[in-house]
Each structure stands twice: as structure tokens, then as C-alpha cells.
Design a protein around this motif. Structure first.
Motif, PDB file in Angstrom:
ATOM      1  N   ILE A 107       6.282  15.329   2.640  1.00 14.88           N
ATOM      2  CA  ILE A 107       6.313  13.786   2.387  1.00 14.88           C
ATOM      3  C   ILE A 107       6.542  13.446   4.151  1.00 14.88           C
ATOM      4  O   ILE A 107       5.840  11.971   4.516  1.00 14.88           O
ATOM      5  CB  ILE A 107       8.090  14.024   2.026  1.00 14.88           C
ATOM      6  CG1 ILE A 107       8.466  14.134   0.530  1.00 14.88           C
ATOM      7  CG2 ILE A 107       8.886  12.317   2.148  1.00 14.88           C
ATOM      8  CD1 ILE A 107       9.255  14.284   0.596  1.00 14.88           C
ATOM      9  N   ARG A 108       6.105  14.445   4.820  1.00 18.35           N
ATOM     10  CA  ARG A 108       6.255  13.811   6.258  1.00 18.35           C
ATOM     11  C   ARG A 108       4.770  13.181   6.625  1.00 18.35           C
ATOM     12  O   ARG A 108       4.236  12.791   7.187  1.00 18.35           O
ATOM     13  CB  ARG A 108       6.703  15.652   7.186  1.00 18.35           C
ATOM     14  CG  ARG A 108       8.253  15.074   7.624  1.00 18.35           C
ATOM     15  CD  ARG A 108       8.160  16.543   8.419  1.00 18.35           C
ATOM     16  NE  ARG A 108       9.772  16.395   8.676  1.00 18.35           N
ATOM     17  CZ  ARG A 108      10.738  15.163   9.236  1.00 18.35           C
ATOM     18  NH1 ARG A 108      10.253  14.443  10.226  1.00 18.35           N
ATOM     19  NH2 ARG A 108      11.717  15.717   9.769  1.00 18.35           N
ATOM     20  N   GLY A 109       4.489  14.214   5.881  1.00 18.28           N
ATOM     21  CA  GLY A 109       1.913  13.872   6.658  1.00 18.28           C
ATOM     22  C   GLY A 109       2.887  12.580   5.726  1.00 18.28           C
ATOM     23  O   GLY A 109       1.264  12.127   5.895  1.00 18.28           O
ATOM     24  N   PHE A 110       2.857  11.921   3.717  1.00 13.94           N
ATOM     25  CA  PHE A 110       2.951  11.204   3.587  1.00 13.94           C
ATOM     26  C   PHE A 110       2.630   9.725   4.314  1.00 13.94           C
ATOM     27  O   PHE A 110       2.766   8.961   4.863  1.00 13.94           O
ATOM     28  CB  PHE A 110       3.381  11.259   2.525  1.00 13.94           C
ATOM     29  CG  PHE A 110       3.597   9.491   0.848  1.00 13.94           C
ATOM     30  CD1 PHE A 110       2.272   9.390   1.062  1.00 13.94           C
ATOM     31  CD2 PHE A 110       4.639   8.919   1.596  1.00 13.94           C
ATOM     32  CE1 PHE A 110       2.210   8.083   0.372  1.00 13.94           C
ATOM     33  CE2 PHE A 110       4.408   7.511   1.660  1.00 13.94           C
ATOM     34  CZ  PHE A 110       3.060   7.295   0.413  1.00 13.94           C
ATOM     35  N   LEU A 111       4.223  10.116   4.669  1.00 12.47           N
ATOM     36  CA  LEU A 111       5.021   8.902   5.667  1.00 12.47           C
ATOM     37  C   LEU A 111       4.274   9.071   7.116  1.00 12.47           C
ATOM     38  O   LEU A 111       3.992   7.659   7.925  1.00 12.47           O
ATOM     39  CB  LEU A 111       6.404   9.459   6.373  1.00 12.47           C
ATOM     40  CG  LEU A 111       7.444   9.646   5.417  1.00 12.47           C
ATOM     41  CD1 LEU A 111       8.716  10.008   6.038  1.00 12.47           C
ATOM     42  CD2 LEU A 111       7.640   8.190   5.318  1.00 12.47           C
ATOM     43  N   ARG A 112       3.872  10.141   7.918  1.00 14.55           N
ATOM     44  CA  ARG A 112       2.441   9.754   8.754  1.00 14.55           C
ATOM     45  C   ARG A 112       1.290   8.698   8.707  1.00 14.55           C
ATOM     46  O   ARG A 112       0.962   8.223   8.907  1.00 14.55           O
ATOM     47  CB  ARG A 112       2.069  10.999   9.594  1.00 14.55           C
ATOM     48  CG  ARG A 112       2.807  11.255  10.717  1.00 14.55           C
ATOM     49  CD  ARG A 112       2.302  13.504  11.412  1.00 14.55           C
ATOM     50  NE  ARG A 112       2.324  14.522  10.301  1.00 14.55           N
ATOM     51  CZ  ARG A 112       3.284  14.938   9.434  1.00 14.55           C
ATOM     52  NH1 ARG A 112       4.023  15.275   9.891  1.00 14.55           N
ATOM     53  NH2 ARG A 112       2.664  16.128   8.949  1.00 14.55           N
ATOM     54  N   GLU A 113       0.705   9.694   7.035  1.00 15.20           N
ATOM     55  CA  GLU A 113      -0.702   8.523   6.536  1.00 15.20           C
ATOM     56  C   GLU A 113       0.073   7.164   6.769  1.00 15.20           C
ATOM     57  O   GLU A 113      -1.249   6.357   7.162  1.00 15.20           O
ATOM     58  CB  GLU A 113      -0.814   9.229   5.762  1.00 15.20           C
ATOM     59  CG  GLU A 113      -1.274  10.346   5.862  1.00 15.20           C
ATOM     60  CD  GLU A 113      -1.425  11.168   4.597  1.00 15.20           C
ATOM     61  OE1 GLU A 113      -1.587  10.405   3.397  1.00 15.20           O
ATOM     62  OE2 GLU A 113      -1.700  12.778   4.347  1.00 15.20           O
ATOM     63  N   HIS A 114       0.628   6.958   6.309  1.00 17.32           N
ATOM     64  CA  HIS A 114       1.394   5.118   6.336  1.00 17.32           C
ATOM     65  C   HIS A 114       2.003   4.634   7.636  1.00 17.32           C
ATOM     66  O   HIS A 114       2.233   3.931   7.266  1.00 17.32           O
ATOM     67  CB  HIS A 114       1.779   5.101   5.373  1.00 17.32           C
ATOM     68  CG  HIS A 114       1.033   5.568   3.733  1.00 17.32           C
ATOM     69  ND1 HIS A 114       1.088   6.857   3.206  1.00 17.32           N
ATOM     70  CD2 HIS A 114       0.681   4.437   2.400  1.00 17.32           C
ATOM     71  CE1 HIS A 114       0.202   6.711   2.252  1.00 17.32           C
ATOM     72  NE2 HIS A 114      -0.187   5.221   1.786  1.00 17.32           N
TER      73      HIS A 114
ATOM     74  N   ALA B   7       0.922  -1.109  -0.205  1.00 18.40           N
ATOM     75  CA  ALA B   7      -0.360  -0.057   0.066  1.00 18.40           C
ATOM     76  C   ALA B   7       0.387   1.434  -0.220  1.00 18.40           C
ATOM     77  O   ALA B   7       0.489   2.375  -1.332  1.00 18.40           O
ATOM     78  CB  ALA B   7      -1.037   0.243   1.341  1.00 18.40           C
ATOM     79  N   PHE B   8       1.787   1.125   0.606  1.00 14.44           N
ATOM     80  CA  PHE B   8       2.854   2.295   0.785  1.00 14.44           C
ATOM     81  C   PHE B   8       3.367   2.657  -0.469  1.00 14.44           C
ATOM     82  O   PHE B   8       3.438   3.529  -1.139  1.00 14.44           O
ATOM     83  CB  PHE B   8       3.919   2.280   1.723  1.00 14.44           C
ATOM     84  CG  PHE B   8       5.160   3.361   1.184  1.00 14.44           C
ATOM     85  CD1 PHE B   8       4.845   4.175   2.799  1.00 14.44           C
ATOM     86  CD2 PHE B   8       6.075   2.800   0.918  1.00 14.44           C
ATOM     87  CE1 PHE B   8       5.569   5.199   2.820  1.00 14.44           C
ATOM     88  CE2 PHE B   8       6.804   4.172   1.169  1.00 14.44           C
ATOM     89  CZ  PHE B   8       6.750   5.262   1.775  1.00 14.44           C
ATOM     90  N   HIS B   9       4.369   1.909  -0.910  1.00 11.88           N
ATOM     91  CA  HIS B   9       4.409   2.136  -2.284  1.00 11.88           C
ATOM     92  C   HIS B   9       3.749   2.656  -3.709  1.00 11.88           C
ATOM     93  O   HIS B   9       3.651   2.713  -5.160  1.00 11.88           O
ATOM     94  CB  HIS B   9       5.791   0.603  -2.752  1.00 11.88           C
ATOM     95  CG  HIS B   9       6.806   0.632  -2.350  1.00 11.88           C
ATOM     96  ND1 HIS B   9       7.384   1.641  -2.400  1.00 11.88           N
ATOM     97  CD2 HIS B   9       7.463  -0.503  -0.715  1.00 11.88           C
ATOM     98  CE1 HIS B   9       8.582   1.304  -0.695  1.00 11.88           C
ATOM     99  NE2 HIS B   9       8.052   0.310  -0.367  1.00 11.88           N
ATOM    100  N   ARG B  10       2.962   1.929  -3.328  1.00 12.75           N
ATOM    101  CA  ARG B  10       1.508   1.886  -4.210  1.00 12.75           C
ATOM    102  C   ARG B  10       0.686   3.818  -4.640  1.00 12.75           C
ATOM    103  O   ARG B  10       1.209   4.320  -5.416  1.00 12.75           O
ATOM    104  CB  ARG B  10       0.080   0.987  -4.369  1.00 12.75           C
ATOM    105  CG  ARG B  10      -0.886   1.724  -5.339  1.00 12.75           C
ATOM    106  CD  ARG B  10      -2.192   0.847  -4.551  1.00 12.75           C
ATOM    107  NE  ARG B  10      -2.950   1.648  -3.061  1.00 12.75           N
ATOM    108  CZ  ARG B  10      -2.972   1.236  -1.777  1.00 12.75           C
ATOM    109  NH1 ARG B  10      -3.271  -0.612  -1.927  1.00 12.75           N
ATOM    110  NH2 ARG B  10      -3.264   1.848  -1.240  1.00 12.75           N
ATOM    111  N   ASP B  11       1.399   4.354  -3.281  1.00 12.23           N
ATOM    112  CA  ASP B  11       0.800   5.683  -2.704  1.00 12.23           C
ATOM    113  C   ASP B  11       1.757   6.206  -3.322  1.00 12.23           C
ATOM    114  O   ASP B  11       1.375   7.505  -3.942  1.00 12.23           O
ATOM    115  CB  ASP B  11      -0.068   5.679  -1.586  1.00 12.23           C
ATOM    116  CG  ASP B  11      -1.284   4.560  -1.227  1.00 12.23           C
ATOM    117  OD1 ASP B  11      -2.188   4.874  -2.132  1.00 12.23           O
ATOM    118  OD2 ASP B  11      -1.694   4.623   0.149  1.00 12.23           O
ATOM    119  N   LEU B  12       3.051   5.537  -2.743  1.00  8.73           N
ATOM    120  CA  LEU B  12       3.768   6.664  -3.654  1.00  8.73           C
ATOM    121  C   LEU B  12       3.957   6.916  -4.588  1.00  8.73           C
ATOM    122  O   LEU B  12       4.510   7.695  -5.065  1.00  8.73           O
ATOM    123  CB  LEU B  12       5.164   6.266  -2.714  1.00  8.73           C
ATOM    124  CG  LEU B  12       6.828   6.859  -2.279  1.00  8.73           C
ATOM    125  CD1 LEU B  12       6.516   8.323  -2.455  1.00  8.73           C
ATOM    126  CD2 LEU B  12       7.696   5.879  -2.117  1.00  8.73           C
TER     127      LEU B  12
END
Length: 153
Positions: free
Chosen positions: A146-153, A127-132
Motif C-alpha cells: 500500500i505504501r508503494g502504491f501511494l508513492r507511485e500515485h 487514475a488513482f481509483h482506477r488502479d486501486l
């Protein structure tokens, strides 16, 4: 504009590479990125957590700024997904490869601190790599994104 002003600005430059060079960059970053993600997700109380996040921000930034020569176009999402997730974990080898990585991390002094299955980690990585991959294919991201993306995942 002065160089100092450009570096400190919100301008997000892209880096143009040949496809082969871009593939080498992603291939070189796959292992440390995925290892840091596994550390973050299996060692939530680690004192090294912020260091891992900083590294991930830098690597994601490097990946997100890639455009392909000669047209300076962003690679499609499958380009990122294939190199960062599918090659190391796809095709039925995902669970075994997650376990191998976790064993290696354990030998390096990073024991798993939570009770989670390899299949759950594999699903989370996917899921992480699909979204990234979708984000990288569509835009450059700044550090806050990027920080926000990491917090969500």
C-alpha cells in the motif's frame, strides 16, 4: 498458532460481508480517503503528511480485505471504482465537486499550497481509483504494498 503470532504474521485475512454492507463501508470511507488524497496532492509540505498516509494505509487495507458472502469472492474492480470515484466525481460533476471539496478543506484550515487545476486533480483521482480498484479486485495488499502504491500515485 497463538493470536499474537497471527496478528504479527504476514497472513492477510479477508473480511466477508454482504454486498450492501460492503457498499456502506466503501461509501463511508470515500470522503475521508478522497479528502486526504487532495490534501496530500495540494499541500506537499504539510507536517501532517505522514498522518494522512497512515490513515490512507488503514482505509485501503480495510477496503482491500473485503470479500462478498456467501461465496467469499472479491468484488469486481467496478464495485470499488463506482463507489470511490464515479459516484462523487463522475457524470460531469467532477470539476465542480473537486472545487467544493477544496473550498471546504480550505475552511477547515487546509489551504491549497500548489498551483494546480481542478481538472488535473480530477484526472489524478481517477487514475488513482482506477488502479486501486484493479488491485483490490485481485488481491489483498500488505502495508508495504500500500505504501508503494501511494508513492507511485
Amino acid at each position: 498458532m497463538e493470536l499474537h503470532d497471527l496478528v504479527a504474521s504476514d497472513v492477510l485475512p479477508e473480511m466477508a460481508y454482504t454486498q450492501k454492507k460492503a457498499e456502506r463501508i466503501l461509501t463511508a470511507l470515500e470522503k475521508p480517503m478522497n479528502d486526504h488524497l487532495l490534501r496530500l496532492w495540494t499541500m506537499p509540505g504539510s507536517a501532517d503528511r505522514e498522518l494522512w498516509i497512515r490513515d490512507l494505509i488503514n482505509w485501503i487495507d480495510e477496503i482491500a480485505e473485503i470479500v462478498l458472502r456467501p461465496a467469499n469472492t472479491r468484488p469486481p474492480h467496478i464495485f470499488y471504482y463506482k463507489l470511490l470515484f464515479f459516484e462523487p466525481f463522475g457524470g460531469g460533476a467532477g470539476t465542480a465537486n473537486i472545487l467544493r471539496r477544496l473550498r471546504r478543506l480550505h475552511r477547515q484550515g487546509f489551504p491549497v499550497q500548489i498551483d494546480v487545476t481542478a481538472d488535473v486533480l480530477l484526472t489524478r483521482l481517477q487514475a488513482f481509483h482506477r488502479d486501486l480498484s484493479g488491485l483490490c479486485a485481485s488481491k489483498i495488499m500488505g502495508e508495504d504494498q500500500i505504501r508503494g502504491f501511494l508513492r507511485e500515485h
